[in-house]
Design a protein around this motif. Structure first.
Motif, short mmCIF file in Angstrom:
data_model
loop_
_atom_site.label_atom_id
_atom_site.label_comp_id
_atom_site.label_asym_id
_atom_site.label_seq_id
_atom_site.Cartn_x
_atom_site.Cartn_y
_atom_site.Cartn_z
N ALA A 1 -40.14 -6.83 0.79
CA ALA A 1 -39.86 -7.97 1.67
C ALA A 1 -40.39 -9.28 1.10
N ALA A 2 -41.62 -9.26 0.59
CA ALA A 2 -42.22 -10.49 0.07
C ALA A 2 -41.48 -10.99 -1.17
N LEU A 3 -41.24 -10.12 -2.12
CA LEU A 3 -40.58 -10.55 -3.35
C LEU A 3 -39.14 -10.98 -3.08
N SER A 4 -38.44 -10.26 -2.23
CA SER A 4 -37.05 -10.62 -1.90
C SER A 4 -37.00 -11.97 -1.20
N SER A 5 -37.92 -12.21 -0.29
CA SER A 5 -37.90 -13.47 0.45
C SER A 5 -38.22 -14.67 -0.44
N HIS A 6 -38.87 -14.43 -1.57
CA HIS A 6 -39.18 -15.51 -2.51
C HIS A 6 -38.23 -15.52 -3.71
N GLY A 7 -37.15 -14.76 -3.62
CA GLY A 7 -36.14 -14.79 -4.68
C GLY A 7 -36.55 -14.13 -5.97
N ARG A 8 -37.52 -13.23 -5.94
CA ARG A 8 -37.99 -12.55 -7.15
C ARG A 8 -37.39 -11.15 -7.22
N HIS A 9 -36.10 -11.04 -7.01
CA HIS A 9 -35.40 -9.75 -6.96
C HIS A 9 -35.55 -8.94 -8.25
N GLU A 10 -35.68 -9.62 -9.38
CA GLU A 10 -35.79 -8.92 -10.67
C GLU A 10 -37.09 -8.13 -10.79
N LEU A 11 -38.07 -8.44 -9.97
CA LEU A 11 -39.36 -7.76 -10.04
C LEU A 11 -39.55 -6.67 -8.99
N VAL A 12 -38.66 -6.61 -8.01
CA VAL A 12 -38.89 -5.74 -6.86
C VAL A 12 -39.13 -4.29 -7.26
N TRP B 1 -55.85 -3.97 -10.60
CA TRP B 1 -54.83 -5.01 -10.53
C TRP B 1 -53.88 -4.91 -11.72
N PHE B 2 -52.71 -5.53 -11.55
CA PHE B 2 -51.75 -5.67 -12.65
C PHE B 2 -50.94 -6.93 -12.44
N GLU B 3 -50.31 -7.40 -13.51
CA GLU B 3 -49.44 -8.57 -13.46
C GLU B 3 -48.12 -8.25 -14.15
N VAL B 4 -47.05 -8.79 -13.60
CA VAL B 4 -45.72 -8.67 -14.18
C VAL B 4 -45.01 -10.01 -14.03
N GLY B 5 -43.91 -10.16 -14.75
CA GLY B 5 -43.05 -11.32 -14.56
C GLY B 5 -43.35 -12.53 -15.40
N ALA B 6 -44.12 -12.39 -16.45
CA ALA B 6 -44.37 -13.55 -17.33
C ALA B 6 -43.05 -13.99 -17.95
N THR B 7 -42.87 -15.29 -18.07
CA THR B 7 -41.63 -15.80 -18.65
C THR B 7 -41.52 -15.45 -20.13
N ASN B 8 -42.64 -15.38 -20.83
CA ASN B 8 -42.66 -14.98 -22.24
C ASN B 8 -43.72 -13.92 -22.45
N VAL C 1 -46.49 -12.40 -11.20
CA VAL C 1 -46.93 -11.89 -9.90
C VAL C 1 -48.08 -10.94 -10.17
N ARG C 2 -49.17 -11.14 -9.46
CA ARG C 2 -50.35 -10.29 -9.59
C ARG C 2 -50.47 -9.43 -8.33
N VAL C 3 -50.71 -8.14 -8.55
CA VAL C 3 -50.93 -7.22 -7.44
C VAL C 3 -52.30 -6.61 -7.62
N GLY C 4 -53.10 -6.67 -6.56
CA GLY C 4 -54.41 -6.05 -6.57
C GLY C 4 -54.53 -5.07 -5.43
N VAL C 5 -55.16 -3.94 -5.70
CA VAL C 5 -55.43 -2.96 -4.64
C VAL C 5 -56.92 -2.68 -4.65
N TRP C 6 -57.55 -2.97 -3.53
CA TRP C 6 -58.97 -2.70 -3.33
C TRP C 6 -59.11 -1.41 -2.55
#
Length: 152
Positions: A32-43, A143-150, A77-82
């Protein structure tokens, strides 16, 4: 007083109970969050990897966990799970561990953190303190990050 932030940054935080449905709730929230912000390629990638971290927290920590999804200004986009357990899994502390431990093909689990290491552009962990007798520990953050432009 107004708060100013870069236009493409946002954050969502979700507290999840120790419940087998937590990973499903995390997947729905990410989608829901990624789709609402137009980041469909990362979902698909973020949904899978966040679900793996939440499942790991459910299976091994024995308590609630929290998911935080943050859009950084450079497109990542950074995702962290505590969770409340201080032990950081070997796959997140030892760069060489990824190739050492093999999971039998018929094993029901044991691949989630490998998926994070394989598909995330960057990843890491922080132990936030040990459990002391009579006092709850502060746990750890994976945590992890994805979606860097380069990506590197």
């Amino acid at each position: 007083m107004r708060t100013v932030s870069p236009p493409d940054t946002w954050a969502y935080a979700l507290r999840l109970p120790h419940d087998p449905r937590a990973a499903r709730v995390a997947r729905m929230t990410v989608r829901a969050a990624l789709s609402s912000h137009g980041r469909h390629e990362l979902v698909d990638d973020v949904e899978l990897l966040a679900s793996e971290l939440v499942t790991n927290a459910y299976r091994h920590a024995g308590g609630p966990c929290s998911l935080r999804l943050t859009a950084l200004g450079d497109g990542r986009v950074r995702v962290g799970v505590w969770d409340n357990h201080p032990y950081v899994p070997v796959l997140f502390t030892d760069a060489e561990a990824n190739g050492r431990r093999t999971v039998p093909p018929d094993a029901p689990g044991g691949r989630g953190l490998r998926l994070v290491r394989e598909y995330a552009e960057t990843w890491g962990a922080w132990s936030l303190g040990d459990v002391l007798p009579g006092r709850p520990g502060t746990g750890k953050l994976l945590w992890f990050e994805v979606g860097a432009t380069n990506p590197a």
